[in-house]
Write a protein that holds these residues in place. Structure first.
Motif, PDB file in Angstrom:
ATOM      1  N   LEU A 256       3.453  -4.175 -30.386  1.00 11.79           N
ATOM      2  CA  LEU A 256       4.446  -3.264 -30.948  1.00 11.79           C
ATOM      3  C   LEU A 256       3.775  -2.257 -31.873  1.00 11.79           C
ATOM      4  O   LEU A 256       4.150  -1.084 -31.926  1.00 11.79           O
ATOM      5  N   PHE A 257       2.763  -2.725 -32.583  1.00 10.56           N
ATOM      6  CA  PHE A 257       2.040  -1.852 -33.496  1.00 10.56           C
ATOM      7  C   PHE A 257       1.393  -0.686 -32.746  1.00 10.56           C
ATOM      8  O   PHE A 257       1.566   0.479 -33.093  1.00 10.56           O
ATOM      9  N   THR A 258       0.671  -1.003 -31.663  1.00 12.43           N
ATOM     10  CA  THR A 258       0.018   0.078 -30.924  1.00 12.43           C
ATOM     11  C   THR A 258       1.052   1.017 -30.314  1.00 12.43           C
ATOM     12  O   THR A 258       0.853   2.233 -30.274  1.00 12.43           O
ATOM     13  N   ILE A 259       2.170   0.442 -29.870  1.00  8.69           N
ATOM     14  CA  ILE A 259       3.196   1.294 -29.278  1.00  8.69           C
ATOM     15  C   ILE A 259       3.759   2.253 -30.324  1.00  8.69           C
ATOM     16  O   ILE A 259       4.036   3.416 -30.048  1.00  8.69           O
ATOM     17  N   THR A 260       3.904   1.744 -31.557  1.00  6.44           N
ATOM     18  CA  THR A 260       4.395   2.614 -32.633  1.00  6.44           C
ATOM     19  C   THR A 260       3.449   3.777 -32.857  1.00  6.44           C
ATOM     20  O   THR A 260       3.861   4.937 -32.954  1.00  6.44           O
ATOM     21  N   ILE A 261       2.164   3.445 -32.949  1.00 12.86           N
ATOM     22  CA  ILE A 261       1.179   4.499 -33.165  1.00 12.86           C
ATOM     23  C   ILE A 261       1.231   5.511 -32.024  1.00 12.86           C
ATOM     24  O   ILE A 261       1.242   6.726 -32.233  1.00 12.86           O
ATOM     25  N   LEU A 262       1.317   4.973 -30.800  1.00 10.75           N
ATOM     26  CA  LEU A 262       1.377   5.841 -29.630  1.00 10.75           C
ATOM     27  C   LEU A 262       2.583   6.770 -29.701  1.00 10.75           C
ATOM     28  O   LEU A 262       2.465   7.986 -29.530  1.00 10.75           O
ATOM     29  N   GLY A 263       3.744   6.168 -29.982  1.00 10.27           N
ATOM     30  CA  GLY A 263       4.962   6.967 -30.050  1.00 10.27           C
ATOM     31  C   GLY A 263       4.856   8.043 -31.105  1.00 10.27           C
ATOM     32  O   GLY A 263       5.223   9.203 -30.880  1.00 10.27           O
ATOM     33  N   ALA A 264       4.324   7.677 -32.253  1.00 19.39           N
ATOM     34  CA  ALA A 264       4.204   8.641 -33.351  1.00 19.39           C
ATOM     35  C   ALA A 264       3.279   9.775 -32.951  1.00 19.39           C
ATOM     36  O   ALA A 264       3.566  10.956 -33.207  1.00 19.39           O
ATOM     37  N   ALA A 265       2.169   9.441 -32.296  1.00 14.25           N
ATOM     38  CA  ALA A 265       1.218  10.475 -31.903  1.00 14.25           C
ATOM     39  C   ALA A 265       1.861  11.436 -30.919  1.00 14.25           C
ATOM     40  O   ALA A 265       1.776  12.663 -31.078  1.00 14.25           O
ATOM     41  N   LEU A 266       2.533  10.874 -29.903  1.00 15.22           N
ATOM     42  CA  LEU A 266       3.177  11.747 -28.912  1.00 15.22           C
ATOM     43  C   LEU A 266       4.223  12.616 -29.585  1.00 15.22           C
ATOM     44  O   LEU A 266       4.310  13.815 -29.334  1.00 15.22           O
ATOM     45  N   PHE A 267       5.018  12.000 -30.464  1.00  8.59           N
ATOM     46  CA  PHE A 267       6.065  12.737 -31.166  1.00  8.59           C
ATOM     47  C   PHE A 267       5.459  13.901 -31.957  1.00  8.59           C
ATOM     48  O   PHE A 267       5.933  15.031 -31.899  1.00  8.59           O
ATOM     49  N   PHE A 268       4.380  13.600 -32.652  1.00  6.53           N
ATOM     50  CA  PHE A 268       3.743  14.627 -33.465  1.00  6.53           C
ATOM     51  C   PHE A 268       3.275  15.797 -32.591  1.00  6.53           C
ATOM     52  O   PHE A 268       3.560  16.964 -32.877  1.00  6.53           O
ATOM     53  N   PHE A 269       2.584  15.483 -31.490  1.00  5.43           N
ATOM     54  CA  PHE A 269       2.051  16.554 -30.649  1.00  5.43           C
ATOM     55  C   PHE A 269       3.176  17.379 -30.034  1.00  5.43           C
ATOM     56  O   PHE A 269       3.108  18.596 -29.978  1.00  5.43           O
ATOM     57  N   TYR A 270       4.226  16.688 -29.576  1.00  6.62           N
ATOM     58  CA  TYR A 270       5.315  17.430 -28.949  1.00  6.62           C
ATOM     59  C   TYR A 270       6.040  18.309 -29.949  1.00  6.62           C
ATOM     60  O   TYR A 270       6.408  19.440 -29.654  1.00  6.62           O
ATOM     61  N   MET A 271       6.236  17.787 -31.148  1.00  7.14           N
ATOM     62  CA  MET A 271       6.928  18.590 -32.152  1.00  7.14           C
ATOM     63  C   MET A 271       6.089  19.805 -32.545  1.00  7.14           C
ATOM     64  O   MET A 271       6.605  20.888 -32.799  1.00  7.14           O
ATOM     65  N   ASP A 272       4.790  19.589 -32.567  1.00  8.80           N
ATOM     66  CA  ASP A 272       3.891  20.694 -32.869  1.00  8.80           C
ATOM     67  C   ASP A 272       4.073  21.811 -31.842  1.00  8.80           C
ATOM     68  O   ASP A 272       4.159  22.994 -32.178  1.00  8.80           O
ATOM     69  N   PHE A 273       4.188  21.420 -30.570  1.00  5.88           N
ATOM     70  CA  PHE A 273       4.402  22.422 -29.521  1.00  5.88           C
ATOM     71  C   PHE A 273       5.781  23.054 -29.670  1.00  5.88           C
ATOM     72  O   PHE A 273       5.947  24.262 -29.526  1.00  5.88           O
ATOM     73  N   GLU A 274       6.753  22.211 -29.993  1.00  8.75           N
ATOM     74  CA  GLU A 274       8.130  22.678 -30.105  1.00  8.75           C
ATOM     75  C   GLU A 274       8.253  23.800 -31.135  1.00  8.75           C
ATOM     76  O   GLU A 274       8.990  24.753 -30.952  1.00  8.75           O
ATOM     77  N   TYR A 275       7.522  23.666 -32.236  1.00  5.65           N
ATOM     78  CA  TYR A 275       7.644  24.664 -33.296  1.00  5.65           C
ATOM     79  C   TYR A 275       6.592  25.755 -33.189  1.00  5.65           C
ATOM     80  O   TYR A 275       6.451  26.570 -34.078  1.00  5.65           O
ATOM     81  N   SER A 276       5.831  25.745 -32.083  1.00  6.45           N
ATOM     82  CA  SER A 276       4.902  26.852 -31.901  1.00  6.45           C
ATOM     83  C   SER A 276       5.662  27.990 -31.228  1.00  6.45           C
ATOM     84  O   SER A 276       6.647  27.748 -30.537  1.00  6.45           O
ATOM     85  N   PRO A 277       5.236  29.214 -31.450  1.00  5.81           N
ATOM     86  CA  PRO A 277       5.953  30.323 -30.819  1.00  5.81           C
ATOM     87  C   PRO A 277       5.529  30.483 -29.361  1.00  5.81           C
ATOM     88  O   PRO A 277       4.858  31.441 -29.013  1.00  5.81           O
ATOM     89  N   ALA A 278       5.904  29.550 -28.496  1.00 11.57           N
ATOM     90  CA  ALA A 278       5.489  29.625 -27.095  1.00 11.57           C
ATOM     91  C   ALA A 278       6.387  30.595 -26.338  1.00 11.57           C
ATOM     92  O   ALA A 278       7.600  30.458 -26.367  1.00 11.57           O
ATOM     93  N   SER A 279       5.785  31.540 -25.651  1.00 12.26           N
ATOM     94  CA  SER A 279       6.558  32.517 -24.882  1.00 12.26           C
ATOM     95  C   SER A 279       6.834  31.967 -23.490  1.00 12.26           C
ATOM     96  O   SER A 279       6.300  30.937 -23.094  1.00 12.26           O
ATOM     97  N   ALA A 280       7.697  32.685 -22.756  1.00 13.16           N
ATOM     98  CA  ALA A 280       8.007  32.270 -21.385  1.00 13.16           C
ATOM     99  C   ALA A 280       6.734  32.192 -20.560  1.00 13.16           C
ATOM    100  O   ALA A 280       6.559  31.289 -19.748  1.00 13.16           O
ATOM    101  N   ARG A 281       5.823  33.146 -20.766  1.00 12.09           N
ATOM    102  CA  ARG A 281       4.580  33.152 -19.993  1.00 12.09           C
ATOM    103  C   ARG A 281       3.760  31.904 -20.255  1.00 12.09           C
ATOM    104  O   ARG A 281       3.224  31.290 -19.339  1.00 12.09           O
ATOM    105  N   GLU A 282       3.660  31.523 -21.534  1.00 10.28           N
ATOM    106  CA  GLU A 282       2.859  30.344 -21.845  1.00 10.28           C
ATOM    107  C   GLU A 282       3.488  29.091 -21.244  1.00 10.28           C
ATOM    108  O   GLU A 282       2.792  28.226 -20.705  1.00 10.28           O
ATOM    109  N   ILE A 283       4.809  29.002 -21.334  1.00 11.08           N
ATOM    110  CA  ILE A 283       5.491  27.836 -20.768  1.00 11.08           C
ATOM    111  C   ILE A 283       5.268  27.775 -19.266  1.00 11.08           C
ATOM    112  O   ILE A 283       4.940  26.721 -18.713  1.00 11.08           O
ATOM    113  N   GLY A 284       5.384  28.927 -18.615  1.00  9.17           N
ATOM    114  CA  GLY A 284       5.142  28.969 -17.173  1.00  9.17           C
ATOM    115  C   GLY A 284       3.725  28.541 -16.847  1.00  9.17           C
ATOM    116  O   GLY A 284       3.497  27.742 -15.934  1.00  9.17           O
TER     117      GLY A 284
END
Lengths: 567, 232, 309
Positions: free
Chosen positions: B34-62
């Motif tokens: 459970l401990f490793t899964i927590t760390i994993l989840g937190a890491a994924l969450f962090f990276f995704y949120m970082d992308f979420e709040y980046s100013p990604a344009s339609a071109r970059e998403i594509g």
């Protein structure tokens, strides 16, 4: 006040020295259907992008002149207002869908507009109801057919409730039947729903009569725009190719009226043939099936004997196909989608092996012959030439084939390049060429191996009429030199013009096989426009030229001879 | 830009709190998996949120989606050769050209999307993290040393063959092996050694054959990501 | 292989649940498989998982998981006795080996390995179930509210994958007919041929990225604050399934606190059933987990139930 007013507009794409649009002046009225025709690279798509605001917002570049929408500058509208006023459907159904289900796809634009939940529900319900997409609601968008994808793309644009629809060659990747369905929708949207439509198209014979006005583009300029008949007549006078065959035929005859549809055309033809010949006695003359002439063994290039094939997923694609193609034939396979056309081509090329029955390529059984050895005898061009070009120069592309097959150059590269008119591009990157040239490079990369048989899968798809003509005469030239060509096309006009033999496939079986006059002339729905024009009046007419010949042979019509001379 | 910064701060805080909460819970239950899964989840969450709040344009998403698709589609024709697949190489090259954020997104997208078709498993989040990290680190390496030699890059690709295996082993190790000692870790590592070695060799091979060319193609495309409007 | 989603619509109840309900239920399932170490508990969870797979009509898909799972389980059973030697019941003691010294294989470690093997199979079964009953769109819609850009990237890539797979197959055929033999050559040569395929695919797809981006922009992407389209309905069945999941979780927490879910493998195997309450609790947990499956069965065979939930 016009809906759109474009004044003195010139546009350059970024890092481009030649303008994509040159000094455009165009008015689009509320509620009209404007048809824009022109060859590839004429600036049609750029004009569409300009009207949708994607030029310059998405593309950047340099823009001079103004575009007014209801008297207001387009750039001052802001993206949100613009997107709710103007909707655009693009050419390639593969590239414009973004979500995994149909419902989510249609909702995507509405979400972007920030609409409240209730409003989204209402719009989705209306659009899906209107376009008959309700049963596809939960489908995975990637597995829809091309026609369904285009319909979904149209639905997702309509849901945003625009006043203007811009359709940038929406049917170029579809088969004729699906394309017709799409045009019917467009007609309803324009005539009954009051949408203003800007339609850019290559298949003029299917949409010419829908248009109120026509604009012809070339080299980034609008050559002429105005009411359809007026522009059509002007085109005929200047021998431009962007006319449906019926109109072209009568324009060449210099007939006083210019019919645009088969119905109008037949009325006009009656005037030329005041007393149509009485119907022949045996109306229900059965089409001859499988008229395979007995030939000597050495003339056979490819032969399928009672060929059956079932895909691993259980779909039985070929059911007892027997076919023989001789040296120097130009044969076209027609038939609806999923009739087994591509499967048959792959079987003949040796890419798929027969389940039952046999395929012999130059006398060699495909089941026991290695693919590289077959590759020396058969050239196979798949639908999308993009997936076959990857070298940095045209020459390297040709050399790749030679090296792989262990063949010597011996001047064959020069020869093939010259024959296909590619010599000037020898050192060019294939990706910098136009789509027509790319297709020829792909063809050249097959021809260097000097195959006896060339197999092409829908080379006419999404190709404009000028390039089609080039391709057709190029293939015809190769056939004269002894190459055998077998291709699939949905383009009956092309088949009527260049092929000698037509094979019709339905549900994995050959249902008709014979000369083009036999098959297309007797066909109910697969006949080209001119054949429908002459149907019941004169037999054996499939193309404009044949029509003109028949008419001029009918001595009473003297003006025709003059026209014939003027060709 | 300040709004952007404060939002990423909030993301940091939320991630931190979540991790802290889960960690307390795992320590109470003494479950290392459970401990490793927590760390994993937190890491994924962090990276995704970082992308979420980046100013990604339609071109970059594509672009990210297309590169992720190509990487994912590469998984199948190679499955005949055990351990060899082009995903890691593709992701690393993306990171080299487009930076850590795009690198992560391409890697994790390739993992989750290919598994929509092949079937999700407990390995999915770990693949997302491993491939994502391969892309991120490649991007970081580029930021630190913009012009590394070819040898350095080949070595980097090679190393990720093993790193990928180790990250993937972590979960297997914590969830199914007892006791958690160096010895048992080495045992799991030995079990996947040949697999990882093939993977590493494949990565290096792909880079040697295709790397420079792909970097050139992607770099040329990178220019098209910016929109420039100029007055005539 | 990549042309069709793993998910197939079979019209079973588990596929027709609200995403919160089904994902919540699956999450509980997964947590329980990791929470317990007692062999009976693990076996019970595996059993209910297997039942769920049958209910979801995904037996075919399960086969592939089991094949991979059995190898991994075997590995687990092998590694554990190899790394742990301090058990009381030594079965076999090896002669002195280089590096490792005397290795003793003990019963406790084998039992632990076997239990972990079952846990592995249970986890795989739960993931198989999840892949078979949750449509990717359902999964993504859960994230689209707070991470819409990431969800968009994933859904876009999912949508593109079948086309890319077809394109790859086409490119492969075209190369074959230009004399490239993919089956021949050593590893390096094969790698070279596959690299070429990758190269073709990359060149053919990059332009498509711009077209897709253009289509997105034409549909007002990034034009301002966006809303989120929710189309899922909340029905009694969702409440029932979620409650069943919660109930199982509550029972499990209780079992955990009481220590019933744990089993003492080391240094000597503990008693399997220390007291009957442990079994009763296990029945409670499995019963709650199986409730949605019973509903699913009833939904299919009993029109009245279909009407009411």
């Amino acid at each position: 006040m016009a809906l759109f007013e474009i004044e003195n507009l010139t546009y350059f794409y970024p890092e481009c020295d030649t303008p994509a649009l040159k000094n455009i002046n165009l008015h689009i009225e509320e509620g009209e259907l404007l048809l824009i025709a022109g060859g590839s690279g004429s600036g049609k798509s750029s004009l569409a992008r300009l009207l949708a605001g994607l030029i310059p917002d998405f593309y950047g570049g340099k823009l001079a002149g103004r575009v007014l929408f209801r008297g207001k500058k387009l750039s001052e509208l802001g993206p949100r207002l613009l997107n709710t006023q103007v909707g655009i459907v693009f050419q390639d159904p593969e590239q414009q869908l973004v979500m995994t289900t149909v419902e989510a796809e249609i909702a995507f634009g509405l979400e972007n507009l920030g609409l409240p939940q209730g409003e989204m529900f209402r719009r989705l319900a209306e659009v899906m109801g209107f376009l008959g997409l309700t049963s596809l609601k939960q489908e995975f968008t990637a597995n829809l057919s091309g026609g369904q994808k285009q319909k979904v793309a149209l639905a997702s644009v309509l849901a945003m409730n625009p006043r203007v629809l811009i359709l940038d060659e929406p049917t170029s990747q579809l088969d004729p039947l699906t394309a017709d369905e799409f045009f019917n929708l467009v007609e309803r949207l324009n005539k009954e729903m009051g949408y203003t439509v800007v339609l850019i198209e290559q298949r003029l014979e299917r949409c010419f009569h829908l248009a109120d006005r026509l604009a012809i583009m070339e080299g980034g300029k609008i050559l002429r725009s105005g009411p359809v008949r007026e522009v059509a007549r002007w085109e005929a006078e200047n021998s431009l190719p962007f006319l449906p065959p019926v109109a072209k035929f009568f324009a060449m005859l210099r007939a006083p009226a210019l019919p645009l549809t088969v119905k109008e055309g037949r009325k006009e033809l009656k005037k030329l043939y005041p007393s149509p010949p009485a119907p022949e006695k045996d109306q229900a003359r059965p089409a001859r099936l499988l008229p395979v002439p007995a030939t000597r063994q050495d003339k056979r290039v490819v032969e399928a004997k009672n060929l059956w094939f079932t895909y691993p997923n259980g779909k039985e694609a070929l059911k007892g196909v027997s076919l023989r193609v001789n040296r120097g034939e130009f044969a076209v396979i027609i038939g609806e989608n999923a009739a087994g056309k591509t499967t048959l081509l792959k079987q003949l090329a040796g890419l798929l092996k027969p389940g039952r029955g046999r395929v012999l390529v130059m006398g060699k059984d495909t089941r026991t012959t290695a693919l590289p050895e077959l590759a020396r005898r058969v050239g196979y061009l798949a639908q999308n030439p993009n997936t076959c070009l990857f070298q940095d120069t045209v020459e390297a592309e040709l050399r790749f084939t030679l090296d792989n097959l262990g063949l010597e150059d011996g001047g064959v590269i020069d020869d093939v390049l010259k024959r296909l008119g590619l010599l000037p591009y020898r050192q060019t990157n294939p990706r910098d060429l136009s789509s027509g040239e790319r297709q020829r490079v792909a063809l050249a990369a097959l021809l260097v191996a000097k195959p006896a048989l060339l197999i092409l899968d829908e080379p006419t798809r999404g190709v404009d009429c000028r390039l089609k003509k080039e391709l057709g005469s190029c293939l015809a030239g190769l056939v004269r030199e002894g190459l055998t060509v077998l291709m699939v096309t949905h383009d009956m006009e092309f088949a009527a013009e260049y092929a000698k033999r037509i094979i019709m496939l339905f549900d994995g079986r050959i249902v008709s096989d014979g000369s083009k006059h036999e098959v297309l002339g007797n066909s109910l729905f697969y006949s080209p426009q001119i054949a429908r024009l002459f149907g019941g009046t004169v037999d054996g007419v499939l193309t404009v030229e044949e029509g003109l010949e028949k008419i001029s042979a009918n001595g009473e019509l003297s003006p025709c001879l003059a026209t014939k001379a003027g060709l | 830009m300040s709004g952007h910064k404060s939002r990423s701060l909030a993301v940091f805080l939320i991630t931190g709190m979540l991790v802290a909460g889960m960690l307390t819970a795992t320590i109470l239950t003494k479950s290392w998996s459970l401990f490793t899964i927590t760390i994993l989840g937190a890491a994924l969450f962090f990276f995704y949120m970082d992308f979420e709040y980046s100013p990604a344009s339609a071109r970059e998403i594509g672009l990210i989606a297309v590169l992720g698709t190509i990487a994912a589609v590469g998984r199948v024709p190679f499955s005949a050769l055990p351990g060899i697949q082009p995903v890691t190489f593709m992701v690393i090259t993306t990171g080299f050209v487009f930076g850590p954020r795009a690198g992560f997104m391409v890697g994790s997208t390739a993992a989750v999307v290919s598994n929509f078709f092949l079937g999700q498993g407990p390995w999915t989040p770990w693949q997302m993290l491993s491939w994502g990290l391969a892309g991120t680190t490649a991007g970081l390496v580029r930021n630190r040393w913009p012009r590394p030699g070819s040898a350095g890059r080949v070595l980097f690709c090679f190393a990720w063959g093993y790193l990928y295996g180790w990250i993937m082993n972590t979960w297997f190790w914590t969830a199914f092996v007892h006791p958690l000692t160096w010895k048992s870790f080495l045992a799991t590592w030995a079990a996947s050694f040949w697999f990882d070695t093939l993977h590493a060799l494949g990565n290096a091979g792909f880079y040697l054959i295709l790397g420079p060319r792909m970097i050139k193609v992607l770099a040329r495309f990178q220019k098209k990501l910016q929109v420039e409007l100029s007055d005539p | 292989m990549l042309e069709h989603l793993f998910y197939e619509d079979k019209g079973v109840l588990l596929q027709n649940l609200h995403s919160t309900a089904i994902l919540g239920y699956l999450a509980v399932f997964f947590t329980l498989a990791l929470l317990f170490s007692h062999p009976l508990y693990l076996a019970g969870i595996f059993l209910v998982g297997a039942l769920a797979v049958v209910t979801a009509e995904a037996l075919e898909k399960w086969e592939a998981y089991l094949k991979a799972g059995l190898w991994m389980a075997l590995l687990v059973m092998l590694i554990n006795p190899l790394v742990f030697h301090a058990g009381k019941t030594v079965i076999w003691r090896s002669p002195a080996l280089p590096l490792l010294g005397n290795v003793s294989i003990c019963l406790e470690a084998i039992c632990y390995g076997a239990a972990m093997g079952i846990r592995l199979l249970a986890v795989l079964t739960i993931f198989c179930l999840a892949s078979a009953v949750v449509h990717p769109d359902k999964f993504l819609s859960l994230f689209s509210r707070f991470a819409y850009k990431s969800a968009l990237v994933v859904s876009l890539a999912t949508r593109m994958l079948p086309a890319a797979a077809r394109e790859l197959a086409n490119a492969r055929e075209m190369l074959q007919l230009r004399g490239v033999d993919f089956a021949a050559g050593n590893l390096k040569e094969r790698l070279k041929k596959y690299s070429r395929l990758l190269d073709i695919l990359l060149l053919a797809s990059l332009e498509g990225a711009l077209q897709t981006a253009e289509a997105m922009q034409a549909r007002a992407f990034g034009s301002g604050p966006r809303s989120c389209y929710r189309r899922e309905l909340w029905r009694p069945r969702d409440l029932l399934c979620l409650t069943a999941g919660c109930l199982a979780l509550v029972f499990s927490c209780y079992a955990r606190v009481k220590g019933y879910g744990d089993y003492n493998y080391y240094l000597q195997l503990g008693v399997l059933v220390p007291n009957p309450a442990s079994l009763i609790l296990l029945a409670g947990i499995l019963g709650s987990l199986a409730l949605p499956l019973v509903l699913s069965w009833g939904w299919k065979h009993w029109p009245y139930l279909r009407l009411k939930i």
